[in-house]
Design an enzyme around this catalytic site. Structure first.
Site, PDB file in Angstrom:
ATOM      1  N   ARG A 181      -2.572  10.462   0.227  1.00 48.48           N
ATOM      2  CA  ARG A 181      -4.005  10.730   0.361  1.00 48.48           C
ATOM      3  C   ARG A 181      -4.320  12.228   0.471  1.00 48.48           C
ATOM      4  O   ARG A 181      -5.265  12.717  -0.152  1.00 48.48           O
ATOM      5  CB  ARG A 181      -4.454  10.035   1.652  1.00 48.48           C
TER       6      ARG A 181
ATOM      7  N   HIS B 201     -10.535  11.010   2.803  1.00 46.58           N
ATOM      8  CA  HIS B 201     -10.277  10.040   1.738  1.00 46.58           C
ATOM      9  C   HIS B 201     -10.717  10.654   0.425  1.00 46.58           C
ATOM     10  O   HIS B 201     -11.833  11.168   0.325  1.00 46.58           O
ATOM     11  CB  HIS B 201     -11.025   8.730   2.007  1.00 46.58           C
TER      12      HIS B 201
ATOM     13  N   HIS C  44     -12.576  10.633   6.845  1.00 45.04           N
ATOM     14  CA  HIS C  44     -12.362   9.177   6.847  1.00 45.04           C
ATOM     15  C   HIS C  44     -11.815   8.658   8.175  1.00 45.04           C
ATOM     16  O   HIS C  44     -12.181   7.586   8.632  1.00 45.04           O
ATOM     17  CB  HIS C  44     -11.397   8.850   5.708  1.00 45.04           C
TER      18      HIS C  44
ATOM     19  N   ARG D 193      -2.226   9.441   9.931  1.00 44.20           N
ATOM     20  CA  ARG D 193      -1.914   8.041  10.264  1.00 44.20           C
ATOM     21  C   ARG D 193      -1.535   7.260   9.004  1.00 44.20           C
ATOM     22  O   ARG D 193      -2.014   7.555   7.902  1.00 44.20           O
ATOM     23  CB  ARG D 193      -3.094   7.381  10.952  1.00 44.20           C
TER      24      ARG D 193
ATOM     25  N   GLU E   3       0.851  -1.197   0.000  1.00 47.25           N
ATOM     26  CA  GLU E   3       0.000   0.000   0.000  1.00 47.25           C
ATOM     27  C   GLU E   3       0.876   1.231   0.000  1.00 47.25           C
ATOM     28  O   GLU E   3       2.019   1.174   0.462  1.00 47.25           O
ATOM     29  CB  GLU E   3      -0.871   0.020   1.268  1.00 47.25           C
TER      30      GLU E   3
HETATM   31  C1  LIG Z   1     -14.566   2.834   5.320  1.00 56.38           C
HETATM   32  C2  LIG Z   1     -13.371   2.613   6.226  1.00 56.38           C
HETATM   33  C3  LIG Z   1     -12.321   1.817   5.803  1.00 56.38           C
HETATM   34  C4  LIG Z   1     -11.221   1.593   6.635  1.00 56.38           C
HETATM   35  N1  LIG Z   1     -10.228   0.753   6.224  1.00 56.38           N
HETATM   36  C5  LIG Z   1      -9.222   0.445   7.080  1.00 56.38           C
HETATM   37  C6  LIG Z   1      -8.239  -0.531   6.740  1.00 56.38           C
HETATM   38  O1  LIG Z   1      -8.286  -1.125   5.682  1.00 56.38           O
HETATM   39  N2  LIG Z   1      -7.259  -0.793   7.642  1.00 56.38           N
HETATM   40  C7  LIG Z   1      -7.178  -0.160   8.849  1.00 56.38           C
HETATM   41  O2  LIG Z   1      -6.266  -0.438   9.618  1.00 56.38           O
HETATM   42  N3  LIG Z   1      -8.117   0.748   9.201  1.00 56.38           N
HETATM   43  C8  LIG Z   1      -9.125   1.058   8.363  1.00 56.38           C
HETATM   44  N4  LIG Z   1     -10.068   1.967   8.739  1.00 56.38           N
HETATM   45  C9  LIG Z   1     -10.005   2.527  10.112  1.00 56.38           C
HETATM   46  C10 LIG Z   1     -10.433   1.461  11.124  1.00 56.38           C
HETATM   47  O3  LIG Z   1     -11.492   0.724  10.587  1.00 56.38           O
HETATM   48  C11 LIG Z   1     -10.884   2.094  12.448  1.00 56.38           C
HETATM   49  O4  LIG Z   1      -9.960   3.034  12.882  1.00 56.38           O
HETATM   50  C12 LIG Z   1     -11.003   1.027  13.540  1.00 56.38           C
HETATM   51  O5  LIG Z   1     -11.831  -0.015  13.100  1.00 56.38           O
HETATM   52  C13 LIG Z   1     -11.562   1.641  14.814  1.00 56.38           C
HETATM   53  O6  LIG Z   1     -11.895   0.611  15.702  1.00 56.38           O
HETATM   54  P1  LIG Z   1     -12.554   0.981  17.099  1.00 56.38           P
HETATM   55  O7  LIG Z   1     -12.828  -0.310  17.774  1.00 56.38           O
HETATM   56  O8  LIG Z   1     -11.743   1.983  17.773  1.00 56.38           O
HETATM   57  O9  LIG Z   1     -13.920   1.729  16.726  1.00 56.38           O
HETATM   58  P2  LIG Z   1     -15.234   1.224  15.993  1.00 56.38           P
HETATM   59  O10 LIG Z   1     -15.004   0.020  15.172  1.00 56.38           O
HETATM   60  O11 LIG Z   1     -15.799   2.424  15.312  1.00 56.38           O
HETATM   61  O12 LIG Z   1     -16.187   0.784  17.199  1.00 56.38           O
HETATM   62  C14 LIG Z   1     -16.753   1.711  18.089  1.00 56.38           C
HETATM   63  C15 LIG Z   1     -17.757   0.991  18.977  1.00 56.38           C
HETATM   64  O13 LIG Z   1     -18.254   1.916  19.949  1.00 56.38           O
HETATM   65  C16 LIG Z   1     -19.677   1.918  19.926  1.00 56.38           C
HETATM   66  N5  LIG Z   1     -20.124   3.262  20.330  1.00 56.38           N
HETATM   67  C17 LIG Z   1     -20.000   4.426  19.652  1.00 56.38           C
HETATM   68  N6  LIG Z   1     -20.546   5.440  20.351  1.00 56.38           N
HETATM   69  C18 LIG Z   1     -21.022   4.902  21.499  1.00 56.38           C
HETATM   70  C19 LIG Z   1     -21.684   5.425  22.634  1.00 56.38           C
HETATM   71  N7  LIG Z   1     -21.985   6.731  22.734  1.00 56.38           N
HETATM   72  N8  LIG Z   1     -22.031   4.580  23.634  1.00 56.38           N
HETATM   73  C20 LIG Z   1     -21.740   3.265  23.548  1.00 56.38           C
HETATM   74  N9  LIG Z   1     -21.100   2.717  22.501  1.00 56.38           N
HETATM   75  C21 LIG Z   1     -20.738   3.513  21.491  1.00 56.38           C
HETATM   76  C22 LIG Z   1     -20.022   1.530  18.496  1.00 56.38           C
HETATM   77  O14 LIG Z   1     -21.341   1.039  18.394  1.00 56.38           O
HETATM   78  C23 LIG Z   1     -18.973   0.442  18.241  1.00 56.38           C
HETATM   79  O15 LIG Z   1     -19.366  -0.762  18.834  1.00 56.38           O
HETATM   80  C24 LIG Z   1     -11.165   2.212   7.918  1.00 56.38           C
HETATM   81  C25 LIG Z   1     -12.215   3.036   8.324  1.00 56.38           C
HETATM   82  C26 LIG Z   1     -13.309   3.241   7.498  1.00 56.38           C
HETATM   83  C27 LIG Z   1     -14.418   4.121   7.987  1.00 56.38           C
END
Ligand SMILES: Cc1cc2nc3c(=O)[nH]c(=O)nc-3n(C[C@H](O)[C@H](O)[C@H](O)COP(=O)(O)OP(=O)(O)OC[C@H]3O[C@@H](n4cnc5c(N)ncnc54)[C@H](O)[C@@H]3O)c2cc1C
Length: 482
Positions: free
Chosen positions: A263, A220, A319, A354, A108
């Site tokens: 990006r 993005h 993004h 990042r 990548e």
């Molecule tokens: C379209 C897209 C593509 C991506 N592609 C990549 C990739 O290929 N590789 C990579 O490394 N990263 C990628 N990323 C970034 C990566 O997906 C995220 O940074 C990562 O998944 C975040 O994980 P997390 O567990 O912190 O948050 P999330 O997966 O967003 O989970 C948050 C959790 O908190 C809960 N929540 C939210 N607000 C509240 C609240 N007020 N009260 C209770 N619960 C709450 C939600 O319901 C969820 O369960 C991508 C992001 C996007 C949007």
């Protein structure tokens, strides 16, 4: 036995719950939906993959160097080395435990070698989420608290001792791990989960935790116009072009790398081209689009576009949010009893931009570490911080006002001091989490009078070496006292 409350069921929350349970804690995993699968987050949307130094010719040192370079002078080198070193071990363990990765590693942009593990073609996040959720459901020490939506953190004698929910109930524990995701959802167009409006960051700030890097958001460049549907960089890597209304590949006007520039460069170029008319992604000549990108093909088909024959209208969208709650390598925040992991946290590995595919890895590495740390009692040593400190008055809690348009107007890929001042003024009225996030972002953006990382200040186009330090934010008014 210690009782740990983990809030959020994305990759970071699931990794933290597993880490705490394996370290002997009793865990309550809380999430807003009826089940883990019904609590949408960004994890399930991730397309590209998980970066890990596993391939021939690669090393954690090289991965850390790429991470530092991407972050434009603001990455904490120690945190990047920790991510790369422990990350390689975490991903090896994941593969050994049966994670259904596709064969081989991908290359990548901004990674010097092929180091991206992916699954289901462009559906890595969904595969990772399913895999971790399966393990969580088998773990007897993890209890579930569905239907939990965070309102505020509960403090007892200056230590976080639980959380109050939006429906008036209280969850208590010896430690709370926040894993509620980032804040890209404060923009009208975002690729992330719609609920990602930084509720966890605002709650932590109100309780007294320190934040950093809130001015940095990654945009993005290729998102289906009018939606949040991302079209992965891998598509441009496979040869797709970005063209204007006359079919001209305009990106070469400003950068010899064209579509393969970083990006932020591509996003700024697309923004400028959009002033003159629509911008299109032309992937018609890329072989086997449905086979290589099944998820994107299906999304576009739902929107009535057959990209093997048609151009795709695109525009940049928010993004990934770089800022969050300041932590150390174990996810400890500056507030005793509170850990933060995943996109809600600011661990120091992202800096001003990042490195792509580092975020699922960050969720795994820091999630597991915070889970383990939260399972043991001990003296609370807050993360060491240095930088510029700003105090920001947050509007009181309340219904979300119409903050999104003001945020998009002043805090986009290209910004000016005047625009940021207008955004701050517009955010003076509305209450709620999106307006609070907007105020934090705008305050930091106003203070950073240079161009660095993910965005450009049109009135300060150069990078100023004297500003290579984080902006640390403390909430003043609107702080909770319990
Ligand atoms: C379209 C897209 C593509 C991506 N592609 C990549 C990739 O290929 N590789 C990579 O490394 N990263 C990628 N990323 C970034 C990566 O997906 C995220 O940074 C990562 O998944 C975040 O994980 P997390 O567990 O912190 O948050 P999330 O997966 O967003 O989970 C948050 C959790 O908190 C809960 N929540 C939210 N607000 C509240 C609240 N007020 N009260 C209770 N619960 C709450 C939600 O319901 C969820 O369960 C991508 C992001 C996007 C949007």
């Amino acid at each position: 036995m210690r009782h740990v409350v983990v809030l959020g069921s994305g990759a970071a929350g699931l990794a933290a719950a597993l880490g705490a349970a394996r370290a002997g804690a009793e865990v309550t995993l809380a999430y807003p939906g009826e089940g883990i699968d019904a609590s949408p987050g960004s994890t399930q949307l991730a397309q590209g993959g998980i970066a890990a130094a596993l391939g021939p010719g690669d090393s954690p040192e090289a991965h850390a160097l790429d991470t530092v370079a991407a972050g434009a002078g603001l990455v904490d080198k120690r945190a990047a080395e920790h991510l790369a070193r422990r990350g390689a071990g975490e991903v090896e363990a994941l593969l050994a435990a049966g994670f259904p990765a596709d064969p081989g590693l991908s290359l990548e942009a901004a990674h010097r070698v092929a180091r991206i593990v992916h699954a289901g073609g462009d559906r890595t996040g969904a595969a990772l989420h399913r895999f971790l959720a399966g393990r969580v459901l088998e773990e007897p020490r993890i209890r579930h608290a569905p239907g939990t939506r965070l309102r505020s953190l509960v403090l007892r004698d200056g230590t976080v001792a639980g959380l109050d929910t939006a429906d008036g109930t209280r969850l208590t524990g010896d430690a709370v791990v926040l894993a509620t995701g980032g804040y890209c959802g404060v923009y009208p167009r975002s690729t992330g989960a719609p609920g990602a409006i930084g509720t966890g960051i605002v709650a932590a700030a109100r309780a007294g935790a320190l934040l950093a890097d809130m001015e940095f958001v990654q945009f993005h460049p290729t998102v289906l116009e009018g939606t949040g549907h991302l079209i992965s960089e891998a598509v441009r890597g496979a040869g797709a072009h970005l063209v204007d209304g006359e079919g001209r590949r305009f990106l070469f006007d400003t950068d010899p790398r064209g579509e393969l520039a970083p990006r932020d460069v591509v996003s700024a170029g697309v923004c400028r081209a959009l002033d003159a008319g629509p911008v299109w992604l032309d992937a018609r000549h890329v072989p086997d689009l449905p086979g290589a990108f099944p998820g994107i093909t299906a999304r576009l088909a739902e929107a009535g576009i057959d990209w093997t024959r048609q151009l795709v209208p695109v525009a940049p969208a928010a993004h990934y949010s770089m800022g969050g709650v300041v932590t150390d390598l174990s996810g400890r925040t500056t507030l005793p009893g509170l850990y933060a992991v995943g996109e809600v946290a600011r661990t120091g590995v992202r800096g001003a931009n990042r490195l792509a595919s580092n975020s699922l890895l960050e969720a795994l590495v820091f999630g597991a570490a915070a889970g383990e740390a939260s399972a043991s009692a001990g003296e609370w040593v807050a993360p060491a911080v240095s930088g510029e400190f700003l105090d920001v008055a947050l509007p009181g809690p309340g219904p979300d006002g119409d903050a999104r348009d003001a945020i998009a107007a002043g805090l986009g890929v290209e910004r000016t001091g005047e625009g940021i001042v207008r955004t701050l003024a517009a955010l003076d009225g509305p209450g709620g989490d999106a307006a609070s996030i907007g105020r934090l972002m705008a305050a930091a953006a106003q203070s950073r009078t240079e161009s660095r990382g993910a965005h450009r200040r049109l009135d300060h186009p150069d990078t100023d070496p004297a500003q290579a330090r984080p902006i640390l934010l403390r909430a003043t008014e609107g702080v909770t006292t319990c």
